[in-house]
Motif scaffolding. Structure first.
Motif, mmCIF file in Angstrom:
data_model
loop_
_atom_site.group_PDB
_atom_site.id
_atom_site.type_symbol
_atom_site.label_atom_id
_atom_site.label_comp_id
_atom_site.label_asym_id
_atom_site.label_seq_id
_atom_site.Cartn_x
_atom_site.Cartn_y
_atom_site.Cartn_z
ATOM 1 N N TYR A 56 1.006 -1.206 -0.012
ATOM 2 C CA TYR A 56 0.122 0.189 0.000
ATOM 3 C C TYR A 56 1.045 1.206 -0.164
ATOM 4 O O TYR A 56 1.684 1.383 0.705
ATOM 5 N N TYR A 57 0.549 2.271 -1.021
ATOM 6 C CA TYR A 57 1.478 3.522 -1.165
ATOM 7 C C TYR A 57 0.563 4.632 -0.791
ATOM 8 O O TYR A 57 -0.647 4.803 -1.558
ATOM 9 N N ALA A 58 1.086 5.695 -0.502
ATOM 10 C CA ALA A 58 0.639 7.068 -0.329
ATOM 11 C C ALA A 58 0.571 7.417 -1.910
ATOM 12 O O ALA A 58 1.478 7.231 -2.541
ATOM 13 N N ASP A 59 -0.274 8.137 -2.210
ATOM 14 C CA ASP A 59 -0.586 8.848 -3.689
ATOM 15 C C ASP A 59 0.727 9.439 -3.881
ATOM 16 O O ASP A 59 1.056 9.452 -5.166
ATOM 17 N N SER A 60 1.442 10.280 -3.218
ATOM 18 C CA SER A 60 2.697 11.183 -3.458
ATOM 19 C C SER A 60 3.828 10.109 -3.878
ATOM 20 O O SER A 60 4.638 10.726 -4.597
ATOM 21 N N VAL A 61 3.832 9.090 -3.768
ATOM 22 C CA VAL A 61 4.807 8.256 -3.988
ATOM 23 C C VAL A 61 4.713 6.884 -5.017
ATOM 24 O O VAL A 61 5.619 6.331 -5.357
ATOM 25 N N LYS A 62 3.374 6.828 -5.437
ATOM 26 C CA LYS A 62 3.066 5.729 -6.133
ATOM 27 C C LYS A 62 3.754 5.805 -7.537
ATOM 28 O O LYS A 62 3.817 6.857 -7.996
ATOM 29 N N GLY A 63 4.220 4.724 -8.106
ATOM 30 C CA GLY A 63 5.059 4.603 -9.085
ATOM 31 C C GLY A 63 6.450 5.109 -9.008
ATOM 32 O O GLY A 63 7.241 5.020 -9.997
ATOM 33 N N ARG A 64 6.856 5.711 -7.767
ATOM 34 C CA ARG A 64 8.168 5.802 -7.702
ATOM 35 C C ARG A 64 8.978 4.971 -6.670
ATOM 36 O O ARG A 64 10.180 5.029 -6.780
ATOM 37 N N PHE A 65 8.124 4.947 -5.386
ATOM 38 C CA PHE A 65 8.888 4.160 -4.281
ATOM 39 C C PHE A 65 8.335 2.617 -4.475
ATOM 40 O O PHE A 65 7.209 2.440 -4.894
ATOM 41 N N THR A 66 9.139 1.556 -3.752
ATOM 42 C CA THR A 66 8.611 0.346 -3.913
ATOM 43 C C THR A 66 9.150 -0.017 -2.524
ATOM 44 O O THR A 66 10.423 0.016 -2.224
ATOM 45 N N ILE A 67 8.228 -0.744 -1.915
ATOM 46 C CA ILE A 67 8.799 -1.458 -0.591
ATOM 47 C C ILE A 67 8.739 -2.891 -0.656
ATOM 48 O O ILE A 67 7.943 -3.475 -1.563
ATOM 49 N N SER A 68 9.810 -3.497 0.181
ATOM 50 C CA SER A 68 9.804 -4.977 -0.187
ATOM 51 C C SER A 68 10.278 -5.504 1.366
ATOM 52 O O SER A 68 10.943 -4.737 2.050
ATOM 53 N N ARG A 69 10.688 -6.892 1.321
ATOM 54 C CA ARG A 69 11.015 -7.417 2.763
ATOM 55 C C ARG A 69 11.536 -8.802 2.084
ATOM 56 O O ARG A 69 11.154 -9.655 1.241
ATOM 57 N N ASP A 70 12.452 -9.283 3.029
ATOM 58 C CA ASP A 70 12.949 -10.430 2.918
ATOM 59 C C ASP A 70 13.145 -10.992 4.526
ATOM 60 O O ASP A 70 13.951 -10.590 5.272
ATOM 61 N N ASN A 71 11.934 -11.918 4.694
ATOM 62 C CA ASN A 71 11.849 -12.264 6.130
ATOM 63 C C ASN A 71 13.170 -13.278 6.525
ATOM 64 O O ASN A 71 13.397 -13.085 7.873
ATOM 65 N N ALA A 72 13.852 -13.814 5.837
ATOM 66 C CA ALA A 72 14.709 -14.771 6.164
ATOM 67 C C ALA A 72 16.144 -13.813 6.684
ATOM 68 O O ALA A 72 16.747 -14.205 7.679
ATOM 69 N N LYS A 73 16.034 -12.529 6.145
ATOM 70 C CA LYS A 73 16.996 -11.351 6.693
ATOM 71 C C LYS A 73 16.480 -10.381 7.538
ATOM 72 O O LYS A 73 17.319 -9.652 8.047
ATOM 73 N N ASN A 74 15.286 -10.641 7.989
ATOM 74 C CA ASN A 74 14.571 -9.731 8.627
ATOM 75 C C ASN A 74 14.643 -8.399 8.467
ATOM 76 O O ASN A 74 15.010 -7.455 9.108
ATOM 77 N N THR A 75 14.651 -8.056 7.029
ATOM 78 C CA THR A 75 14.804 -6.936 6.513
ATOM 79 C C THR A 75 13.835 -6.357 5.759
ATOM 80 O O THR A 75 13.242 -6.941 4.924
ATOM 81 N N VAL A 76 13.438 -5.076 5.832
ATOM 82 C CA VAL A 76 12.514 -4.340 4.904
ATOM 83 C C VAL A 76 13.223 -3.258 4.335
ATOM 84 O O VAL A 76 14.129 -2.433 4.980
ATOM 85 N N TRP A 77 12.930 -2.922 2.991
ATOM 86 C CA TRP A 77 13.662 -1.983 2.078
ATOM 87 C C TRP A 77 12.674 -0.905 1.681
ATOM 88 O O TRP A 77 11.481 -1.291 1.270
ATOM 89 N N LEU A 78 13.096 0.266 1.418
ATOM 90 C CA LEU A 78 12.091 1.187 0.731
ATOM 91 C C LEU A 78 13.182 1.745 -0.436
ATOM 92 O O LEU A 78 14.173 2.230 -0.216
ATOM 93 N N GLN A 79 12.638 1.053 -1.712
ATOM 94 C CA GLN A 79 13.746 1.728 -3.009
ATOM 95 C C GLN A 79 13.099 2.913 -3.218
ATOM 96 O O GLN A 79 11.907 2.996 -3.682
ATOM 97 N N MET A 80 13.562 3.995 -3.360
ATOM 98 C CA MET A 80 13.002 5.340 -3.682
ATOM 99 C C MET A 80 13.841 5.894 -5.075
ATOM 100 O O MET A 80 15.041 5.832 -5.287
ATOM 101 N N ASN A 81 12.799 5.703 -6.168
ATOM 102 C CA ASN A 81 13.386 6.387 -7.362
ATOM 103 C C ASN A 81 12.991 7.723 -7.799
ATOM 104 O O ASN A 81 11.741 8.092 -7.459
ATOM 105 N N SER A 82 13.463 8.391 -9.010
ATOM 106 C CA SER A 82 12.933 9.711 -9.509
ATOM 107 C C SER A 82 12.669 10.668 -8.189
ATOM 108 O O SER A 82 11.651 11.322 -8.080
#
Length: 117
Positions: A56-82
């Protein structure tokens, strides 16, 4: 208690990309990224379920930001483009007991993202 440790952030030029990461101890119902600018309330940016199947994304970042996770590494990322100067803020990761995770329950300490033009 859930503990969150952030890394990443920095100074970039408009149009560049940047990735934030957050190492999370323990299981969370959902996870969110938030940001805050002085004088304004902390605002929701992006959220992801424990399974990673729901995002789920805020309208202000849709199409530019991507949230992802790797449970095996207990890590969450926020990839911010443009990135834009308006994205400049302190970014926080947070666990949440809600969906979408519009309100955080436990917080990371934040990291500064500055976008120059």
């Amino acid at each position: 208690q859930v503990q969150l440790v952030q890394s990443g952030g920095g100074l970039v030029q408009a149009g560049d990309s940047l990735t934030l990461s957050c190492v999370v101890s323990g299981r969370t119902f959902s996870f969110g990224w938030f940001r805050q600018t002085p004088g304004r309330d902390r605002e929701f940016v992006a959220g992801i379920s424990w399974s990673g199947l729901n995002r789920y994304y805020a309208d202000s970042v849709k199409g530019r930001f991507t949230i992802s996770r790797d449970n095996a590494k207990n890590t969450v990322w926020l990839q911010m483009n443009s990135l834009e100067p308006e994205d400049t803020a302190v970014y926080y990761c947070a666990s949440s007991n809600r969906w979408p995770p519009l309100v955080g329950d436990a917080w990371g300490q934040g990291t500064q993202v500055t976008v120059s033009s």
